[in-house]
Structure formats: C-alpha cells, structure tokens
Motif scaffolding. Structure first.
Motif, PDB file in Angstrom:
ATOM      1  N   GLN A  68       0.830  -1.210   0.000  1.00 11.53           N
ATOM      2  CA  GLN A  68       0.000   0.000   0.000  1.00 11.53           C
ATOM      3  C   GLN A  68       0.861   1.255   0.000  1.00 11.53           C
ATOM      4  O   GLN A  68       0.512   2.265  -0.593  1.00 11.53           O
ATOM      5  N   GLU A  69       1.987   1.194   0.701  1.00  9.46           N
ATOM      6  CA  GLU A  69       2.833   2.386   0.780  1.00  9.46           C
ATOM      7  C   GLU A  69       3.527   2.662  -0.540  1.00  9.46           C
ATOM      8  O   GLU A  69       3.790   3.796  -0.898  1.00  9.46           O
ATOM      9  N   GLY A  70       3.875   1.601  -1.261  1.00  5.92           N
ATOM     10  CA  GLY A  70       4.320   1.774  -2.640  1.00  5.92           C
ATOM     11  C   GLY A  70       5.784   2.090  -2.863  1.00  5.92           C
ATOM     12  O   GLY A  70       6.252   2.101  -3.999  1.00  5.92           O
ATOM     13  N   MET A  71       6.559   2.360  -1.820  1.00  4.03           N
ATOM     14  CA  MET A  71       7.958   2.696  -2.057  1.00  4.03           C
ATOM     15  C   MET A  71       8.748   2.523  -0.764  1.00  4.03           C
ATOM     16  O   MET A  71       8.206   2.689   0.320  1.00  4.03           O
ATOM     17  N   VAL A  72      10.020   2.218  -0.905  1.00  5.50           N
ATOM     18  CA  VAL A  72      10.897   2.254   0.267  1.00  5.50           C
ATOM     19  C   VAL A  72      12.123   3.066  -0.112  1.00  5.50           C
ATOM     20  O   VAL A  72      12.656   2.925  -1.217  1.00  5.50           O
ATOM     21  N   THR A  73      12.516   3.955   0.786  1.00  3.29           N
ATOM     22  CA  THR A  73      13.660   4.814   0.493  1.00  3.29           C
ATOM     23  C   THR A  73      14.842   4.418   1.349  1.00  3.29           C
ATOM     24  O   THR A  73      14.792   4.487   2.576  1.00  3.29           O
ATOM     25  N   ILE A  74      15.895   3.992   0.679  1.00  7.25           N
ATOM     26  CA  ILE A  74      17.118   3.634   1.393  1.00  7.25           C
ATOM     27  C   ILE A  74      18.175   4.682   1.073  1.00  7.25           C
ATOM     28  O   ILE A  74      18.035   5.456   0.123  1.00  7.25           O
ATOM     29  N   ILE A  75      19.227   4.690   1.847  1.00  7.62           N
ATOM     30  CA  ILE A  75      20.273   5.682   1.630  1.00  7.62           C
ATOM     31  C   ILE A  75      21.630   5.063   1.886  1.00  7.62           C
ATOM     32  O   ILE A  75      21.766   4.173   2.729  1.00  7.62           O
ATOM     33  N   ALA A  76      22.632   5.555   1.149  1.00  6.52           N
ATOM     34  CA  ALA A  76      24.015   5.130   1.358  1.00  6.52           C
ATOM     35  C   ALA A  76      24.169   3.624   1.218  1.00  6.52           C
ATOM     36  O   ALA A  76      24.988   3.021   1.901  1.00  6.52           O
ATOM     37  N   TYR A  98      24.550  -6.193  -1.637  1.00  7.54           N
ATOM     38  CA  TYR A  98      23.222  -5.687  -1.316  1.00  7.54           C
ATOM     39  C   TYR A  98      22.256  -5.886  -2.479  1.00  7.54           C
ATOM     40  O   TYR A  98      21.044  -5.954  -2.292  1.00  7.54           O
ATOM     41  N   GLN A  99      22.817  -5.941  -3.701  1.00 12.17           N
ATOM     42  CA  GLN A  99      21.934  -6.067  -4.873  1.00 12.17           C
ATOM     43  C   GLN A  99      21.014  -7.265  -4.746  1.00 12.17           C
ATOM     44  O   GLN A  99      19.836  -7.210  -5.124  1.00 12.17           O
ATOM     45  N   GLU A 100      21.556  -8.360  -4.182  1.00  8.75           N
ATOM     46  CA  GLU A 100      20.719  -9.548  -4.039  1.00  8.75           C
ATOM     47  C   GLU A 100      19.581  -9.271  -3.053  1.00  8.75           C
ATOM     48  O   GLU A 100      18.462  -9.741  -3.224  1.00  8.75           O
ATOM     49  N   ILE A 101      19.873  -8.490  -2.026  1.00  7.68           N
ATOM     50  CA  ILE A 101      18.829  -8.138  -1.066  1.00  7.68           C
ATOM     51  C   ILE A 101      17.779  -7.264  -1.757  1.00  7.68           C
ATOM     52  O   ILE A 101      16.571  -7.424  -1.515  1.00  7.68           O
ATOM     53  N   PHE A 102      18.238  -6.335  -2.601  1.00 10.19           N
ATOM     54  CA  PHE A 102      17.284  -5.518  -3.349  1.00 10.19           C
ATOM     55  C   PHE A 102      16.333  -6.423  -4.136  1.00 10.19           C
ATOM     56  O   PHE A 102      15.114  -6.247  -4.135  1.00 10.19           O
ATOM     57  N   SER A 154      16.726   4.532  -4.098  1.00  9.30           N
ATOM     58  CA  SER A 154      18.045   4.528  -3.464  1.00  9.30           C
ATOM     59  C   SER A 154      18.662   5.919  -3.508  1.00  9.30           C
ATOM     60  O   SER A 154      18.988   6.434  -4.573  1.00  9.30           O
ATOM     61  N   LEU A 155      18.817   6.523  -2.322  1.00  7.77           N
ATOM     62  CA  LEU A 155      19.381   7.857  -2.251  1.00  7.77           C
ATOM     63  C   LEU A 155      20.884   7.787  -2.066  1.00  7.77           C
ATOM     64  O   LEU A 155      21.379   6.935  -1.349  1.00  7.77           O
ATOM     65  N   ASN A 156      21.591   8.747  -2.660  1.00  2.65           N
ATOM     66  CA  ASN A 156      22.942   9.075  -2.241  1.00  2.65           C
ATOM     67  C   ASN A 156      23.793   7.873  -1.832  1.00  2.65           C
ATOM     68  O   ASN A 156      24.112   7.694  -0.659  1.00  2.65           O
ATOM     69  N   GLU A 157      24.189   7.076  -2.811  1.00  2.11           N
ATOM     70  CA  GLU A 157      24.874   5.834  -2.480  1.00  2.11           C
ATOM     71  C   GLU A 157      26.168   6.065  -1.733  1.00  2.11           C
ATOM     72  O   GLU A 157      26.707   5.173  -1.103  1.00  2.11           O
TER      73      GLU A 157
END
Lengths: 312, 259, 402
Positions: C66-74, C82-86, C99-102
């Motif tokens: 329902q929320e439609g998005m998750v924002t991660i950073i760094a 981490y790509q596999e976790i994505f 994905s913000l500001n890697e």
C-alpha cells in the motif's frame, strides 16, 4: 573619455531648455529615483528565497552546542584555539592565492593569444568551448587524470623512465602543494579565459593603432592603455578564481588524501564524515570561510573602485 | 613585431594544449585496458549500455539548459538595470553573487531541503527548486560574465539612443543589449552548463536524475568505467558547448562606443 | 544619498530577517517531533518464528505494498552484495526501491533524516545503514523508531564483545567487516601479509588508505588497526599515527585515496580496506588486474547497524526491509558479498549455508585476531587520529620521495 560624465549633465540641461521651446520631448520622463529600485527587487527576492535564507543556517548553527542545541560561542572559540584549524585556513588561503594569481596570469595569456594573437579563428572557438568543459572538470576524475599521467606508474613518467631517468627517485612527486596547485590550474585557466574573453574583445583595435600612431611601443601600449582598462576585470576575475579554489574540496581530497589540510575538507569531516563529528564546529568553519571571502571581496571592491575611477 | 607576437601566441596556445590534453590522453589510454591482455573499448560499451548513464546525462542536459535560460532572464535585466539606474546597489549585489562561492554546497543543500520540505513551501520535490538552486550556484560566474560584458559596451548611450528612437525596455534588452553582450552571455552559459553537469550534491539530495552522482557511484566500484565515463562526458559536454556556440554565433557587434 | 541609506537599510533588513527567521525556525524544531502515525496496520513484533522471507507476515507485506515505495540511503548494490537483497525485496513486495545518495557517510544519513522531518516525499530515508557508533547516538537523538524483527532471538546479544542489537530494538546489527590488505599482484609481486611488511623497502610509494583519515570511517579504523600492532590498544590509538608517520617517512605511504581505478592503474597497489569490499573488488576486476587479500594481525572488525527512521514515510516497507535483512536469504546474501552476517553462527548451526558460499568465505581463523572497539573507544580514537593526522602525516612534513 575620462570626463564623459560631467559633460553629459551639461548637455542634458541645454537640450531640455531647447525642448521646452521647440520640439516635444523625445525622451520618456525619467522615472522617480526611488522607483528604480523595483528593478532589482526580483534579484533580491530570488536570492533571499534561494540563497540567503537557506544558507543562514551557517550562522545559526555555528552557535549551537553539539547535541543540546543551546546557544554557545564555543564553536567559534574552538576555531581560534585549535592550531590545525588555523593552519588549515592559512593553507587554503595560500593555495587559493597561488592558483588564483597563476591561473589569472596564464589564463590571460591564453585568452589574449587566442583572441588577439593573430591566430586562425578556429583556435579561438575551440579554446573557448574547451574551456567551458574544462572549467568544471574537477574532483576525482581530474585527480585521477593527473594520477594516470604523473603518478609513479603514470603515462608521462613511464615515457620519461624510458630514458633511464626516474623523476620520482630524484625528488619529483605529484602529491604536494605544488602538485595540487598544478592540478587546480586545470579549472582555473579555463575559468579565467572564459571570463576575461569579453573584456579582451572590448579592447578595440583602434586603440592599439592609435597608440602606435602616437609613437608608443608595445610595452607602453600595455602599460598606459590596455592594462589600466583591463585591470578592474582582471581583479574581479582573480577574486573569482580565488573563491573557486577556496571552495574546492573533491580534487584535493582525491589527490592528496589527508595530507593537505584544507578548510573545506575539515568542514566535510564535521558535517558529513563517517564518524561522529561536531556539527557546530563544521558550521563555524564555514562561517569563517564566509568572513574571509567577505574580506577578500571588500578588498577587491576597494581596489576596483580606484582603478575604475578614471574610466568614467 | 606582429610575427613575433604570433610566434609567442602559438607558443602559449601549444603549451596550454599540452597541459590540457596530456592528462586526458593518459585517462583515455588507461580506459582502454578494461579487457585483460589487449586494448579494447569494453569500458565504453559498458557505460553506454548502462541505462543510468543515459538517464543521468540527459537529466543534467535538461537542468543545464533550464538553468542557463533562467539565469539569462534574471541576471541580464538585473545587471543592466544596476549599471544604468541603480549603481549604488552594485556592492550589495556583487557581494551576494559571491556568497555561493563560500557557502559549502552541503550546507546550502541541507538548508534548501529543510526550508522547502514543509508546507506551505513544499516545493522540495519540484524541478523548479533544482533549477533555482543551480542558478544560485552558477550565479558568481554567470553574473560576473554578464557584468564584464556590459562593462565593455556603453550601456547608457545605447539605451538612450534606443529610447530616443522610441524603444521600450523589452526591445532594448532583447534586441540591443543582449546581442551586444552575446560573447559574455555565451561564456557565462558555458560555465553554467559545465557547473550543472559537474554538480554532485544538490542532485543527490533533491533526488533528481543527474550525471555527477552517477559518475561518483561508478568511481566507488568500477576500475575502468570511470575513466571511460570521464572521456565520454568530456566529449559530450564539448559537443554541447559547440552547439551552444553555434546557436549563439555571430561575433559581438561593436555598436556604440566602448570606453 | 537617500537611496544609499535606503539601500543599506534594505540590505541589512534582508540579511537580519533571514537570520532571525531561520533561527526561529530551527529553534522550534530542536525538540524531535513524535514519530509519524501511519494508517496501515503497524506490527512491532512478528508472531511467527520462521527465518525465511517466506515467513514474513503477509499483512506486513500488504501494508508495504500500500505504501508503494521504500527509500534507502548510502546503500549501493555492490556493497556486500546488497543487490541480491534488493532483488529479494522486490520479488517479495513488488515495491519500488528508491536509493538515495549511495556515497553518503553515516553522518549524512542522519542529517538526511533530520532535514526531512515531516517530509513524506522521496527525499526522506526510511531506513539507514550506519556505522556502529551511530546506533546509540542516533537513538539518543531520536532519529529511530523501534522494531524487533521476527528472527530477533537468532541475533546474538553480543558479537565481537559488543552488543549486536539494541535491547529496545531501536537499531540492529547486520553484518561486520574486518580490516584487510588488498594488493594488486600485477604491480606488487609479493603481497604484504602483516603490518611490519608494509614498512619494507620494496613497497615504496605503494601503500594507501581507502579514504581520508579525517572523514572516512574506513580510513580512521585502518589507522586504529595499525595502533593495535604497534604497541597501542583499543584505548590508545596514538601508535597508529606513529606507524603511519613511519610509513610516510620511509616513503611507502602514498596519500592518494584508493579507489578501484587507482588500484587497477597502479597508483595505489596496496590498500587497507574492509575485507568484504576487497573481495568485492576481486570479483569485479575478475583478474584484470589480479588481487590478493590478506589479513594482518591484529586487526579491527567493525559492525554496521540498521535502523528505521522515526520519521519514515513508509514504515511498513522499512519493517519488511529489516525482516529481509535478518532472514536467512538476507544474511546469506551478505555472506555471498563476503561480509560477516551477525546470524552466521546460527546459520552454520542449522547447516543452511550452501557449500559453494562457505568455500568462498575466508576461514575465520584468518581473522581470529580481529577485535572491535566500543563506540566510546572509537570516538576517542577518532579524536586522536583526526586531530593528530595533520601534524603527523600532514603537509607540515614534506612527503618524502617514494
């Protein structure tokens, strides 16, 4: 030319008298003095909304104590009490001055050579467009380009090594203040070229010819005609170069890691480092930078007014 | 004397060229090593096939164009007006135009985000905010270039001549002043363009597609692609400069007295 | 003259107004705002006890959808795999990962939370992955909201002598790395294997750090690790500075910040880096150039912790994310990325680690000498190192010829 202004006023009076007697006014009425200010309101409004107000946190947060948010001037005091912080300002100023003056000198030569050096037009066009790109080629890619060229395993060093001479064994190294200055020039020269080009364009050929007709040689032309005309623009651009170098961070960090102590790097470490920093000190450092730039700008403005005086 | 000057001019240009091109050549040579054992353009292929590259570069192109246009619309009239009518404002304005130099971009960015992420000024998501921020950042260069351009022409005489012929302010600005400072505006445009394409922090925090964040991310992880990307971006940006130059071609007309 | 005064007054008013307004604004936002109350059902402790992603409660997943998005950073995809976790997360929820500001540092991550309080847009991070020190400090500053994953009991209480999770659930340790030596063997034929080796003549101008020791966690901990080998301890980081001074005097230290490009090019052929990053580089390079990774002894280990932002616009997705991280699949993903997941012991005990993954992992005996500093020790070391670096290995001393 130097007395243009007063003459203008006299003419104004004379023609208005004529106007009252003869033809209807050709010129629209002069707006009242105070209304002219409206013209600069958009600029002030824009910069207030999108520059001054968001950046004012520099001031407010410099006076905040770490973690508690209380007002304190401790952060400012820390600036003066910590030797390596004072040293960082000095080093930042030093490298900014060196690259500003060096950049201004060779940048001016480049611009003049391309515009007035009697070279084919494509040189001027290519130089200006190239400078547009190079003026912002900075940070890690620039540092890396010089590393690829001049590091112990770099291309140029390898070429030199073919002759049996290894510069690195004889004291040469890229990773010093001199090396960093050399790298900084990559965006300083182009900046100078781009900004001074219109001023050089404004040096009309007729003046060169006129001064030659009057018997002046090249040196005299420069000293009495060209240089004084260019001086305000030269000064202004040098300040710009100074500010440009003063605010640079990524290039220095990439090339010399932690070896060179610059204010911008310190600010980065307090505000966005990976290990807990003191935000208040970070903002105080930035405030210090603003103060120094303000001083530099004031000095430049004073100089500029003086050199411009005769131009009016 | 002319030919001696010419020799010196060529010497300066060639020296400059060596300085500028050698590091680029070194980067290029290095970027060809992506495949073990022999030179290849593998790194370049990798970059071009990356959708993030296209998104980032076109994004930056759009922001740069908008920033230049907005900068011209805001700064040319202001600089013109200051020169003509309100010279007393010059000090204040010059001071303001140099402030973006000294405010660290990260401070500025955080300030922008904090200010504009709450109603009623909730524009943190809007592209306008990014363009405004880029305009602010390129202000020292754009404004100064325009100012120097205006300095080189006699604004007062031109304006009065135009006014005496019945021109309104719009005509004066767009048909007389701007064509006369064409070179200066072009140079300012070059600088703004390069700044926007190379700018890293704002695009990151305002979460808009841009080129520099993509470049930085690549540098952290890949060995050869960043060098290829540096060359590609150099070439592409140069091409864009060429286009800007072509659009604004025609030398600066020497109309009206210089000083 | 009148206009001059007006000019001055107007400008001063503008400047004063901007300062006053922002001071007022910041003064009123000093106290942290209470965490956002969401519409979707909130789950703070999951009922099931399974440890696969399939065991994550469906209501939580639906709430996330329902929320439609998750924002991660760094959090770049190539960092510890981490790509596999994505991909696991996307397969599970179908929700977009923003994905913000890697490249952000931990301080920047928290600054992003702070600057985006009340902002429900894509600039506000939902979940952060920060250095160990930022676990407690972020909690104290009110940036996190508590959540205990369903596999909470499988996470050890302590790891490497430190708490692996906050007792109240405000942050959770995810994985740790060990400081190692990464060597480009195309340039350096004989890779160094311990700290003393680095001082050898043959490595002139070749040893580098992966960051600026004044700003980068990795670089600071590299210096800290050197201290352990040079007569220092977790409470005394000064010998680390002395070691790097020695290294610099010997001409072995090259001040360039090492990146994969500089390692491959040969400017920084020997680098001190986290082992999972070094192994990641090895895979990326795929032999071009060949890399060898060795563990000096003693060495330092450092845990990374994850936490949900107190102001997260999508808290349920953040919770699903945390569940994924601490599921078998998540921990295995990190292990495939050569990071040491906190639940590794539990996975080993249950025998769920595939043989090929286990084979690629370095033997734990190789880094048995790894110790982890507490946040206080780390803070003290950071102070010593950042302040001493400039005078010990700074430009005040000429960098000798390599």
């Amino acid at each position: 030319m130097s007395t243009y202004q007063p003459q203008y006023r006299k003419v104004n009076v004379a023609t208005s008298e004529l106007e009252m007697r003869d033809a209807p006014k050709a010129r629209p009425a002069q707006p009242k003095r105070s209304w002219a200010w409206l013209g600069v309101v958009p600029f002030f409004l824009f910069t207030f909304l999108f520059l001054l107000y968001p950046s004012s946190t520099i001031v407010t947060r410099s006076f905040r104590e770490l973690g508690k948010g209380a007002f304190t001037i401790d952060n400012i005091i820390t600036l003066f009490k910590t030797p390596y912080i004072l040293n960082s300002y000095w080093i930042s100023i030093k490298i900014s001055l060196i690259t500003a003056i060096g950049g201004a000198l060779f940048g001016f030569l480049l611009a003049y050579a391309a515009i007035r050096g009697g070279l084919p037009t494509f040189v001027r066009v290519s130089l200006l467009t190239f400078c547009g790109v190079a003026s912002n080629f900075a940070g890690v890619p620039l540092a890396f380009a010089f590393i690829a060229l001049l590091s112990p395993a770099g291309m140029l060093i390898n070429w030199i090594k073919l002759t049996g001479y290894n510069p690195y064994f004889h004291g040469f190294t890229l990773y010093t203040m001199t090396g960093l200055s050399l790298v900084y020039m990559y965006f300083q020269f182009p900046l100078m070229v781009l900004i001074i080009a219109p001023a050089i364009d404004g040096l009309r050929r007729e003046w060169m010819e006129a001064s030659q007709n009057l018997g002046a040689n090249s040196a005299q032309y420069w000293r009495y005609v060209a240089f004084p005309i260019l001086l305000p623009s030269l000064l202004g651009t040098t300040i710009l170069l100074f500010g440009n170098a003063f605010g640079a961070i990524a290039t220095a960090q990439a090339l010399t890691g932690g070896s060179i102590n610059l204010v911008t790097i310190l600010i980065g470490s307090e505000l966005s480092g990976d290990v807990l920093g003191n935000q208040g000190v970070g903002y105080a450092l930035a405030l210090g930078m603003v103060v120094i730039m303000a001083l530099a700008i004031t000095g430049y403005t004073v100089l500029q007014r003086r050199t411009e005086r005769w131009l009016r | 004397m002319k030919s001696r000057g010419k020799v010196f001019a060529w010497f300066v240009i060639i020296l400059g060229m060596l300085y500028f091109f050698l590091p680029l050549i070194a980067t290029f040579v290095y970027s060809l090593h992506a495949k073990l054992g022999h030179l290849s353009f593998q790194a370049y292929t990798n970059v071009f096939h990356d959708p993030k590259f296209i998104r980032g570069f076109t994004g930056s192109l759009i922001w740069a164009t908008l920033t230049i246009i907005f900068g011209i619309l805001l700064f040319v009239p202001t600089a013109f007006w200051v020169r003509l009518k309100v010279p007393k404002a010059r000090t204040a304005i010059e001071f303001i135009t140099l402030i973006p130099f000294v405010v660290p971009v990260i401070v500025f960015t955080f300030g922008l985000v904090r200010t504009y992420s709450h109603p009623p000024l909730l524009i943190v998501d809007s592209p306008f905010l990014l363009v405004a921020a880029y305009t602010v950042i390129s202000m020292p260069y754009m404004y100064r270039a325009i100012d120097i351009g205006l300095r080189a022409i006699d604004v007062r005489t031109l304006t009065e001549a135009a006014q005496s012929l019945g021109a309104g302010w719009g005509t004066i600005l767009f048909r007389i002043i701007i064509p006369n400072i064409r070179v200066a505006i072009l140079n300012g445009a070059f600088l703004s363009f390069a700044i926007v394409v190379g700018e890293l922090v704002l695009a990151r925090y305002l979460v808009k597609p841009a080129f520099a964040p993509y470049m930085m991310d690549l540098i952290q992880n890949r060995a050869y692609e960043p060098a290829a990307l540096a060359i590609i971006s150099f070439a592409l940006t140069w091409a864009c400069m060429g286009i800007i130059s072509f659009i604004g071609r025609g030398g600066q007309a020497q109309v009206g007295g210089g000083h | 003259m009148r206009t001059n005064k007006i000019a001055f007054t107007v400008l001063s008013l503008i400047l004063v107004a901007s300062f006053v307004l922002s001071a007022c604004a910041t003064a009123t936002t000093v106290a942290p705002v209470a965490p956002v109350v969401t519409e979707a059902p909130v789950v703070t402790e999951a009922p099931t006890k399974g440890s696969s992603v399939k065991d994550i409660p469906q209501e939580l997943i639906d709430a996330c959808k329902q929320e439609g998005m998750v924002t991660i950073i760094a959090t770049p995809g190539w960092w510890a795999n981490y790509q596999e976790i994505f991909d696991t997360f996307t397969n599970l929820t179908g929700v977009e990962i923003n994905s913000l500001n890697e490249n952000a540092g931990s301080a920047e991550e928290l600054a992003a939370i702070e600057a985006n309080k009340g902002n429900m847009g894509p600039q506000a991070p939902d979940i952060v992955d920060v250095g160990y020190a930022y676990g407690d400090s972020g909690k104290a500053d009110g940036y996190y909201q508590p959540y205990k994953v369903s596999t909470w009991d499988k996470i050890p209480d302590t790891l490497l002598g430190l708490s692996a999770k906050d007792p109240e659930g405000y942050w959770t340790g995810g994985y740790y790395g060990v400081m190692a030596l990464e060597t480009n063997t195309a340039v350096v034929e004989n890779p160094p294997t311990n700290w003393k080796d680095l001082l050898k003549e043959e490595y002139k101008g070749q040893v580098a750090l992966s960051g600026d020791p004044r700003t980068s966690n990795q670089a600071i901990q590299s210096v800290f690790a050197a201290a352990l080998a040079n007569g220092g301890s977790l409470d005394n980081a000064q010998p680390g500075l002395d070691f790097f001074n020695q290294l610099n005097q010997a001409g072995n230290y090259v001040p360039v910040i090492a990146k994969p490009g500089t390692v491959a090019q040969g400017a920084t052929p020997i680098v001190l880096a986290w082992d999972y990053l070094a192994f990641g580089d090895k895979d990326t390079f795929a032999g071009n150039p060949p890399l060898e990774i060795t563990y000096p002894s003693p060495t330092i280990a450092s845990m990374y912790v994850q936490a949900i932002s107190a102001y997260a616009p999508h808290p349920n997705c953040a919770k699903v994310w945390m569940e994924v991280l601490h599921s078998d699949e998540g921990q295995l993903a990190w292990m495939k990325g050569y990071a040491h997941g906190v639940q590794q012991a539990d996975l080993e005990a249950r025998g769920v680690i595939p043989a090929d993954v286990a084979a690629k992992l370095p033997a734990s005996s190789a880094f048995s000498g790894a110790v982890a500093p507490t946040p206080d020790q780390l803070a003290a070391a950071k102070k010593v190192i950042t302040e001493g670096w400039m005078t010990t290995v700074g430009v005040d001393l000429p960098t000798p010829v390599p």
